[in-house]
Design an enzyme around this catalytic site. Structure first.
Site, short mmCIF file in Angstrom:
data_model
loop_
_atom_site.label_atom_id
_atom_site.label_comp_id
_atom_site.label_asym_id
_atom_site.label_seq_id
_atom_site.Cartn_x
_atom_site.Cartn_y
_atom_site.Cartn_z
N THR A 186 0.87 -1.19 0.00
CA THR A 186 0.00 0.00 0.00
C THR A 186 0.90 1.23 0.00
OG1 THR A 186 -0.04 0.09 2.40
CG2 THR A 186 -1.79 -1.18 1.34
N GLU B 136 -5.81 -3.53 -1.19
CA GLU B 136 -6.26 -4.71 -0.46
C GLU B 136 -7.39 -5.46 -1.16
OE1 GLU B 136 -5.58 -1.78 0.82
OE2 GLU B 136 -4.69 -1.90 2.82
N TRP C 123 -21.00 15.89 10.20
CA TRP C 123 -19.93 15.62 9.25
C TRP C 123 -20.09 16.45 7.99
CZ3 TRP C 123 -18.69 9.66 9.06
CH2 TRP C 123 -18.20 9.28 10.31
N LYS D 35 -15.48 17.23 11.04
CA LYS D 35 -16.64 17.27 11.91
C LYS D 35 -16.82 18.70 12.40
CE LYS D 35 -18.79 13.71 14.48
NZ LYS D 35 -18.73 12.63 15.41
P1 ADP Z 1 -3.71 3.41 -0.15
O1 ADP Z 1 -4.59 2.44 0.54
O2 ADP Z 1 -2.30 3.26 0.18
O3 ADP Z 1 -4.20 4.84 -0.11
P2 ADP Z 1 -4.89 2.51 -2.53
O4 ADP Z 1 -4.44 2.75 -3.91
O5 ADP Z 1 -5.19 1.15 -2.13
O6 ADP Z 1 -3.74 3.06 -1.68
O7 ADP Z 1 -6.10 3.49 -2.22
C1 ADP Z 1 -7.35 3.08 -1.76
C2 ADP Z 1 -8.16 4.26 -1.33
O8 ADP Z 1 -8.29 5.23 -2.38
C3 ADP Z 1 -9.58 3.91 -0.99
O9 ADP Z 1 -9.70 3.36 0.29
C4 ADP Z 1 -10.28 5.27 -1.11
O10 ADP Z 1 -10.08 6.07 0.03
C5 ADP Z 1 -9.54 5.91 -2.25
N1 ADP Z 1 -10.33 5.74 -3.48
C6 ADP Z 1 -10.15 4.83 -4.45
N2 ADP Z 1 -11.07 5.02 -5.44
C7 ADP Z 1 -11.84 6.07 -5.07
C8 ADP Z 1 -12.97 6.75 -5.65
N3 ADP Z 1 -13.47 6.42 -6.82
N4 ADP Z 1 -13.51 7.76 -4.95
C9 ADP Z 1 -13.02 8.14 -3.75
N5 ADP Z 1 -11.96 7.56 -3.18
C10 ADP Z 1 -11.38 6.53 -3.81
#
Ligand code: ADP
Length: 547
Positions: free
Chosen positions: A186, A331, A449, A444
């Site tokens: 990640t 993940e 929120w 918040k």
């Molecule tokens: P990391 O977990 O290290 O940030 P990832 O590439 O796995 O890297 O990112 C996952 C996160 O990216 C998600 O949990 C979410 O917060 C964000 N994310 C992915 N796609 C979207 C989307 N279409 N809209 C909003 N957030 C997104």
């Protein structure tokens, strides 16, 4: 009683074997680091991936050994995808945009034995190689005559010289489909990075799912440009789905600027492209002033961060391209949801359809999801109640590689393990999920929120805004108040007051940001997402004008 069907393990080698037999002439086109265009096809990729497998055998690498790559999207990287995993080793893709110290940390944590890299990344390898004792073999992804004589890397070989002596025939080994096939760390925005360790089974199920019509709808009629990198979550699984279906693949290499991407889309007849919003922002900024249009591109999947509504509208209205909004995570291999309409939505007016398209979408079969409150109680699917988003499914992690501190899963009353995504979301009655925030980014104010994504989307719909990030600033009365940090488009003329006025009528009054802060750029992380942690650091001396 068992069924009487053949029990063949789901192995990645079967995909490339199938590609060679059934659509061997399907094109694989790459813009190389050298700048030229290289043309290959699925049969060539298959034959050369077999040479890779022989090469790893010759080095006596064992099943499960980690073979790392630090590489752009290109044909040699694709050959490694199949040669490494197909022969039972684990392909470890590393994100070259990470700091060299983090790259070294990841190599040591994974205990990589081989590292294959594009020449662009030679400086990173020169900085880290002496700190990575487990790596026995360094491979430069280039022709033999491009190998620098004085790289300082011991036993450095060129990829072409390495694979050349080996035959193009290979009997792929058969093993348990739950065997590890690839791994990805990640981005580590919080603490040290953690690794998802994918299996052959999870990868193949994900590849089938990704190709479904309500997902990316990948077929032999497509020419796909994955701008999403092969070094992060396997380019959203596109290399596997493309090999499975026989679609043409077009790789951008290192040239990720708007002009190069646009030119490649046009010259290779790309029908479908995938990328994070920042990449498309660059491309649209290049196209508009030059009056450019697409000839064949009909859809693009956008995910990784929330896709601003203005981008979906621009693609549709100005260029006739459908945007498929997607949500996923490292993940989750990474696909969780995709936003496509249902039959009953097709007769709705455009504006109503747009409200749906903005959401992150419906769960793909294989992914189960729910939202829960702080006490773990499931929240209703009414599109209003929000909660922490939990998921489970056969391509969701059960644990991290060499994870510390126990399983990441949360058990429900039936003993089923759910993965907490760290996202806060709503789910509506039709199953469409909408992310309101990363849980650590939630604002918040006065006990309520405010969705930072909503505030950003409004700013992004203003004609003069290039990029916007909303963050919460401590406030003695309201706990936190939102401000919006904005990068203006070149030549855009508008003031703080004008942008704040623009918010009126578009969101509840108390949700309108207290201030607009203009900046030259917003810090981006290794996967092109806005780094709010860094932004907050930069704003540490900032004082709200409303105090
Ligand atoms: P990391 O977990 O290290 O940030 P990832 O590439 O796995 O890297 O990112 C996952 C996160 O990216 C998600 O949990 C979410 O917060 C964000 N994310 C992915 N796609 C979207 C989307 N279409 N809209 C909003 N957030 C997104």
């Amino acid at each position: 009683m068992f069924g009487l069907m053949q029990n063949q393990p789901l192995l990645i080698s079967s995909i490339i074997e199938f590609a060679q037999r059934h659509h061997g002439d399907g094109e694989v086109v790459s813009r190389r680091v050298e700048g030229d265009i290289h043309r290959s096809n699925w049969a060539q990729i298959a034959l050369r991936s077999k040479r890779v497998a022989h090469g790893l055998d010759a080095w006596k690498l064992q099943s499960g050994d980690r073979i790392a790559t630090l590489a752009w999207n290109g044909y040699r990287h694709l050959e490694l995808y199949f040669g490494v995993s197909g022969s039972g080793r684990v392909l470890h893709t590393i994100n070259p945009r990470l700091h060299p110290d983090q790259v070294a940390w990841i190599i040591n944590h994974a205990q990589d034995q081989v590292l294959a890299f594009d020449m662009t990344f030679l400086p990173i390898i020169q900085a880290v190689h002496s700190k990575c004792p487990t790596v026995q073999h360094w491979i430069a992804l280039c022709d033999a005559d491009k190998l620098p004589a004085d790289s300082g890397i011991p036993n450095l070989v060129s990829y072409e010289a390495w694979v050349k002596p080996f035959p193009e025939t290979y009997v792929w080994p058969k093993f348990d489909e739950n065997t590890a096939s690839s791994m990805c760390y990640t981005s580590g925005t919080t603490g040290n990075p953690k690794a998802a360790l994918y299996s052959h089974r999870s990868t193949i199920l994900h590849a089938y799912a990704a190709a479904l019509p309500d997902v990316m709808c990948i077929s032999a009629r497509d020419a796909i440009l994955p701008v999403v990198p092969m070094f992060h979550v396997n380019a959203w699984g596109i290399p596997y789905s493309a090999a499975m279906t026989g679609s043409k693949l077009v790789f951008p290499g290192a040239a990720m600027d708007g002009k190069s991407i646009y030119e490649l889309i046009e010259s290779e007849g790309v029908t479908f492209a995938a990328g994070v919003p920042t990449v498309w922002q660059m491309m649209l900024s290049h196209m508009k002033p030059h009056g450019l249009k697409f000839t064949k591109l009909n859809r693009t999947v956008i995910g990784g961060s929330a896709c601003p509504p203005a981008m979906i509208t621009a693609f549709k209205d100005d260029y006739g391209v459908d945007v498929l909004h997607a949500w996923g995570m490292t993940e989750l291999s990474p696909l969780g949801t995709l936003c496509t309409l249902k039959n009953k939505h097709l007769s709705l007016p455009e504006a109503e359809q747009m409200k749906i398209r903005l959401k992150q979408g419906r769960a793909i079969f294989g992914i189960d999801m729910k939202i829960v409150d702080d006490a773990g109680n499931e929240q209703p699917h009414d599109g209003k109640a929000y909660g922490d988003l939990l998921v489970k499914g056969p391509w969701v992690v059960a644990d991290y590689y060499h994870g510390e501190g126990g399983s990441p899963l949360v058990q429900d009353a039936n003993g089923e393990g759910w993965f907490p995504t760290g996202d806060v979301a709503t789910i509506d009655a039709d199953g469409y999920m909408q992310i309101t925030d990363r849980s650590k980014d939630v604002i918040k104010s006065g006990g309520e929120w405010i969705s930072s994504i909503d505030i950003e989307n409004i700013a992004m719909s203003h004609a003069g805004v290039l990029m916007a990030a909303c963050v919460g600033i401590k406030h003695p009365k309201w706990d936190e108040r939102p401000i919006v940090v904005v990068v203006k488009k070149p030549d855009a003329q508008f003031s703080r007051e004008e942008l704040l006025k623009y918010y009126e009528g578009k969101t509840a009054k108390w949700q309108i940001p207290d201030d607009v802060v203009f900046v030259e750029s917003i810090p981006l992380g290794a996967t092109g997402k806005m780094l709010k942690t860094k932004l907050r650091e930069q704003l540490k001396d900032y004082v709200l004008p409303t105090l």
